[in-house]
Design an enzyme around this catalytic site. Structure first.
Site, PDB file in Angstrom:
ATOM      1  N   THR A   1       0.703  -1.169  -0.078  1.00 47.61           N
ATOM      2  CA  THR A   1      -0.039   0.071  -0.098  1.00 47.61           C
ATOM      3  C   THR A   1       0.784   1.227   0.204  1.00 47.61           C
ATOM      4  O   THR A   1       1.768   1.236   0.654  1.00 47.61           O
ATOM      5  CB  THR A   1      -0.901   0.072   0.995  1.00 47.61           C
ATOM      6  OG1 THR A   1      -1.764  -1.228   1.071  1.00 47.61           O
ATOM      7  CG2 THR A   1      -1.833   1.205   1.520  1.00 47.61           C
TER       8      THR A   1
ATOM      9  N   VAL B   1       2.276   5.306  -0.028  1.00 46.62           N
ATOM     10  CA  VAL B   1       2.253   6.534   0.866  1.00 46.62           C
ATOM     11  C   VAL B   1       1.806   7.615  -0.270  1.00 46.62           C
ATOM     12  O   VAL B   1       2.561   7.255  -1.536  1.00 46.62           O
ATOM     13  CB  VAL B   1       3.452   6.752   1.566  1.00 46.62           C
ATOM     14  CG1 VAL B   1       3.732   8.389   1.718  1.00 46.62           C
ATOM     15  CG2 VAL B   1       3.646   5.779   2.640  1.00 46.62           C
TER      16      VAL B   1
ATOM     17  N   ILE C   1       4.730  -1.207   2.919  1.00 46.69           N
ATOM     18  CA  ILE C   1       4.494   0.357   2.712  1.00 46.69           C
ATOM     19  C   ILE C   1       5.362   0.747   1.464  1.00 46.69           C
ATOM     20  O   ILE C   1       6.715   0.709   1.421  1.00 46.69           O
ATOM     21  CB  ILE C   1       5.041   1.161   3.933  1.00 46.69           C
ATOM     22  CG1 ILE C   1       4.068   0.515   5.113  1.00 46.69           C
ATOM     23  CG2 ILE C   1       5.088   2.512   3.618  1.00 46.69           C
ATOM     24  CD1 ILE C   1       2.688   1.211   5.046  1.00 46.69           C
ATOM     25  N   LYS C   2       4.815   1.064   0.655  1.00 48.01           N
ATOM     26  CA  LYS C   2       5.277   1.636  -0.732  1.00 48.01           C
ATOM     27  C   LYS C   2       5.839   2.894  -0.643  1.00 48.01           C
ATOM     28  O   LYS C   2       4.694   3.974  -0.313  1.00 48.01           O
ATOM     29  CB  LYS C   2       4.502   1.589  -2.025  1.00 48.01           C
ATOM     30  CG  LYS C   2       4.166   0.030  -2.487  1.00 48.01           C
ATOM     31  CD  LYS C   2       3.429   0.058  -3.746  1.00 48.01           C
ATOM     32  CE  LYS C   2       4.115   0.502  -5.012  1.00 48.01           C
ATOM     33  NZ  LYS C   2       3.279   0.175  -5.939  1.00 48.01           N
ATOM     34  N   LEU C   3       6.904   3.525  -0.959  1.00 47.29           N
ATOM     35  CA  LEU C   3       7.731   4.507  -1.106  1.00 47.29           C
ATOM     36  C   LEU C   3       8.340   5.026  -2.181  1.00 47.29           C
ATOM     37  O   LEU C   3       9.112   3.897  -2.661  1.00 47.29           O
ATOM     38  CB  LEU C   3       8.572   4.713   0.225  1.00 47.29           C
ATOM     39  CG  LEU C   3       7.937   4.750   1.587  1.00 47.29           C
ATOM     40  CD1 LEU C   3       8.965   4.310   2.490  1.00 47.29           C
ATOM     41  CD2 LEU C   3       7.517   6.148   2.070  1.00 47.29           C
TER      42      LEU C   3
END
Length: 318
Positions: free
Chosen positions: A95, A97, A131-133
């Protein structure tokens, strides 16, 4: 003979690059990835209307301020779609950011904590979340801190070796080097066509994979953003590949034989000293393709996030 998709699975973990739950059920991937563009697309599927309404109701319960409600509803919708996907995949959901935070380390960390808390409130352990950044310097630094807290990260919009090296040195759990978008740039820049073996995106991911394995980095390499099945077949053996529904279907309907192309290192040698911020920025800046594609990718994700928020704002205001 088994279809090409099934032949690929023993060498490479297959990940579905979609928010479409029906597509995920069809291809039975291990994991799934989402991004603002995929969340926007998924929000237009009629079956998802209940997820949107839930996000709207939750946002209204959190604040009376409309701008805050819009932000909260966007976060909750992304998590709601992730929760549905986690009912199907045995592994993890990525998911993302908000891309507008790509140059703000602290805000990215705060948003990551919020997303993790929303998943945990729904009974999902953080071990099932990535967590996608964006792979900016700030995004990589945010990932370094989150990893130290036990929150695993997926560094996306990765187009250069400098980004890949910095991500590994930061201890990122996983990177998503973009194959097809690299090809797009070189085709436009040179006017040439490339075979799968010469595809600049394939060459880039292969180089990153070999560097990681040779230097003993544990960061997972997950090739992303494919334009054709030839690219996928050339990367058989990559740790993971995240593939959209159209190409998953093409692989499922094909019987092209698969040969493992990417192999573990025969020996491991110590890596170089870690890059400084100045080194990273210089080396990244030297790669015109990467500079252009990262900037474009952030802008496009931000545009789609904005479109999603307009839809949510209209619903919140009605």
């Amino acid at each position: 003979m088994a279809n090409t998709l099934e032949q690929l699975k023993p060498f490479t973990t297959i990940v579905a690059d979609t928010g479409d739950i029906e597509a995920i059920k069809r291809y039975q991937p291990e994991d799934a990835t989402t991004n603002p563009s995929l969340i926007l697309k998924a929000s237009e599927i009629p079956e998802y209307s209940a997820l949107i309404e839930n996000a709207i109701d939750w946002a209204k319960s959190q604040s009376d301020d409309l701008a805050q409600q819009v932000e909260d509803a966007g976060d909750k919708l992304a998590v709601n779609i992730g929760l549905e996907i986690l009912k199907i995949v045995p592994g993890r959901i990525s998911t993302e950011v908000d891309a507008r935070l790509s140059f703000d380390k602290e805000a990215s960390i705060t948003k990551a904590h919020k997303l993790i808390n929303l998943y945990q409130a729904a009974g999902i352990d953080k071990s099932r979340i990535l967590i996608k950044l964006a792979s900016t310097w700030e995004g990589i630094c945010a990932a370094k801190q989150l990893e130290q807290e036990g929150i695993n990260c997926n560094l996306t919009l990765l187009f250069s070796f400098a980004q890949a090296r910095a991500c590994a040195e930061a201890g990122a759990y996983l990177i998503s080097p973009f194959v097809g978008r690299i090809l797009d740039w070189y085709k436009k820049d040179t006017g040439l066509e490339f075979s799968a073996t010469e595809d600049p995106g394939v060459v880039s991911v292969t180089s990153i994979y070999n560097y990681y394995k040779r230097h003993g980095f544990n960061t997972v390499v997950m090739g992303a953003s494919f334009r054709n099945t030839g690219e996928i077949i050339e990367l058989a053996g990559c740790d993971r590949l995240t593939i959209g529904p159209a190409l998953l279907e093409e692989l499922q309907n094909s019987t092209t034989p698969i040969v493992q192309k990417l192999l573990p290192a025969t020996e491991v040698v110590a890596p170089e000293a870690e890059m400084t911020e100045a080194q990273f920025r210089w080396e990244f800046n030297e790669d015109a393709m990467a500079v252009e594609k990262l900037a474009e990718g952030i802008r496009n994700f931000a545009i789609d996030q904005g479109k999603l928020e307009v839809m949510l704002k209209n619903k919140l205001s009605s």
